[in-house]
Structure formats: structure tokens, C-alpha cells
Enzyme design. Structure first.
Site, short mmCIF file in Angstrom:
data_model
loop_
_atom_site.label_atom_id
_atom_site.label_comp_id
_atom_site.label_asym_id
_atom_site.label_seq_id
_atom_site.Cartn_x
_atom_site.Cartn_y
_atom_site.Cartn_z
N CYS A 147 5.93 -7.55 0.53
CA CYS A 147 5.07 -6.27 1.42
C CYS A 147 4.12 -5.77 0.19
O CYS A 147 3.49 -5.76 0.88
CB CYS A 147 6.91 -5.66 1.53
SG CYS A 147 5.83 -4.71 2.82
N CYS A 148 4.77 -5.32 -0.78
CA CYS A 148 3.87 -4.85 -1.88
C CYS A 148 2.23 -5.85 -2.09
O CYS A 148 1.39 -5.18 -2.31
CB CYS A 148 4.02 -4.41 -3.99
SG CYS A 148 5.61 -3.33 -3.48
N CYS A 229 6.72 4.36 -1.73
CA CYS A 229 6.54 4.37 -0.08
C CYS A 229 8.14 4.84 0.51
O CYS A 229 9.24 4.47 -0.40
CB CYS A 229 7.02 2.68 0.64
SG CYS A 229 5.19 2.32 0.74
N CYS A 232 11.68 2.86 0.06
CA CYS A 232 11.68 1.94 -0.53
C CYS A 232 11.79 2.76 -1.93
O CYS A 232 12.03 2.46 -2.60
CB CYS A 232 11.15 0.98 -1.26
SG CYS A 232 10.47 0.26 0.16
N CYS A 255 4.97 -2.41 -8.35
CA CYS A 255 4.78 -3.28 -6.96
C CYS A 255 3.53 -4.35 -7.03
O CYS A 255 3.43 -4.84 -6.73
CB CYS A 255 3.93 -2.19 -6.52
SG CYS A 255 2.55 -1.35 -7.62
#
Length: 260
Positions: A147-148, A229, A232, A255
């Protein structure tokens, strides 16, 4: 077995494979790349413990091309310093579409207050809704590294192409993975990576914010010394590592933006 929260994973694309489209930084021309390497060889040691003012003044004088100032919007110290020492530099904000609403409000306020600097909002190739459809919901929990990569690392890479280097907010006090971070280095593309706050503590940052009446991210006064985010990031207890609330549900501390 089908996880009712995530659906049948077999219908989704492998998150290790990013969506089609640009995802890397254009190569520097040979002259700029060579000059960057020469600058790091010549000045990295001297700047290792230099002040933010010295580092940014050096960057303004020596960088062989335009610089991007990366802003997480956790605080606006770099924006303020750049107005003083890097006139005309672009601001670059990674809008992951997973940010706290307060983070987006800070970005809007930065764009208004520092209007002489262009604020570039870098987004991923897929919207948040599109990512859920292609890779399945809650990818940030199932595979936070993927995702990162898709929402931070690759957008930064694509948007870094016009620049000879970038300015980061990395501090050695942020945690053990950053304890020996240089003030000046080359990233994997040969661009200058400049970190003027590298010697600052969290207290130094807070003092500068107060002394200069800067825009304050409200969550930093509510137990969030490091903000990523919303999905997270958790608050941390007093005395904890400032980044302890980042990816608290996973064995992850970075990240990927600062691990080259």
C-alpha cells in the site's frame, strides 16, 4: 475460506504487482548527476551537523537544478524555512487519500500562507476506491508495504522527475532507523537528498513552531508526534518513540521513502 471482511482474495490482483503506468523517476542528465555526486563527496561531511539555515543556504547556492520540498503536513517547519532560504522551490505533498481530515486542512492552509511556492499534490495511479476494487479492501492492513509503495513511494518517484534533488524532514531523533541519517546524500536516482532538520529534536521542532507562530496540526497536541495515514497511525504514550504509533499493527517502521 472467504474472509467476509475482505472478500475472496483470489479475485484480486497480486499487490506485489503495481498498476500499469509510470512509477519511476526519469533519469537525470549526465552533467547534473555528475555534479550531484561531486557535491555530496565534497560537502556531506561538513554539513552532517550543520544548522538548518546553513544546509538550506548551501542548497540554494549549490543545487544544480530545481528542488522539491517534501511536506508531510505533520508540521510546517520546512515550509517556513523554505520561504526564507529556498525562494521559489516547489512544495510536494503525497496525498494518499488516507490522510486525517486535519492533515488535508493543514495542506490547504500551507498553500494559502506560502502562496509564492507551488504546492504539488502527488496522488497514486488508482484512487482509494479503485485500489479496493483491484487489490481488495483494507490493503493497508493485509500488506502495508504494498500500500505504501503504490500510494507513497511510486507517486513520489514519478513526481520527482523535474527536480535535481529534494528536501526532507528526516530527523535523527525520530527513531533508531534514522539515528545516523546524513544531512546530504544521493538518493537511488542520483538526486540530492537534503535533510536540514536532521539534528533537531522534537522539542526543537515544537519551539520553532511556537516562536514563528506556524500552522499547527491539531493532532500533534493530542498524542500524535508522528502522523501518517489515518488508517495506520495511533497516538503514543509520553516518552515512547515518536514513531511508535506508525503501523502499530505491523512489523513496519518506514514507508519506504527513506530506505534507499
Amino acid at each position: 475460506m472467504i474472509n467476509l471482511l475482505q472478500g475472496d482474495s483470489s479475485q484480486y490482483k497480486d499487490p506485489e504487482v503495481s498498476p500499469e503506468g509510470p512509477k519511476s523517476t526519469a533519469p537525470l542528465d549526465e552533467e547534473t548527476a555528475a555534479r550531484n555526486a561531486q557535491l555530496v563527496d565534497e560537502y556531506a561531511d561538513a554539513l552532517y551537523d550543520a544548522s538548518a539555515a546553513e544546509i538550506l543556504s548551501w542548497a540554494h547556492e549549490h543545487a544544480p537544478g530545481p528542488l522539491a520540498v517534501t511536506l508531510s503536513m505533520e508540521n510546517t517547519v520546512l515550509a517556513e524555512l523554505s520561504e526564507q532560504y529556498l525562494p521559489g522551490a516547489d512544495f510536494l505533498f503525497l496525498d494518499t487519500e488516507y490522510h486525517f481530515p486535519e492533515t488535508l486542512e493543514v495542506a490547504d492552509a500551507v498553500e494559502q500562507r506560502y502562496s509564492e511556492h507551488r504546492l504539488v499534490r502527488a496522488t497514486a495511479q488508482l484512487s482509494r476506491k479503485e485500489q479496493d476494487k483491484v487489490y481488495g479492501p483494507n490493503l493497508y492492513r493485509r500488506n502495508p508495504t504494498a500500500c505504501c509503495r503504490m500510494r507513497k513511494v511510486e507517486p513520489l518517484s514519478v513526481h520527482m522527475s523535474p527536480y535535481a534533488g529534494w528536501v526532507t524532514g528526516v530527523r535523527r531523533a525520530d527513531g533508531p532507523t534514522r539515528a545516523e541519517a546524513p544531512a546530504l546524500s544521493l538518493d537511488r536516482t542520483g538526486r540530492l537528498k537534503i535533510s536540514p532538520l536532521v539534528t533537531w529534536s522534537l522539542a526543537d521542532t515544537d519551539t520553532y513552531i511556537a516562536d514563528h507562530d506556524l500552522i499547527v496540526h491539531p493532532l500533534t497536541t493530542q498524542g500524535y508526534p508522528s502522523i501518517g495515514c489515518a488508517t495506520c497511525t495511533l497516538p503514543v504514550a509520553e516518552g515512547q518513540d515518536p514513531r511508535a504509533g506508525r503501523w502499530a499493527f505491523a512489523q513496519k517502521t518506514e514507508c519506504g521513502l527513506h530506505t534507499d
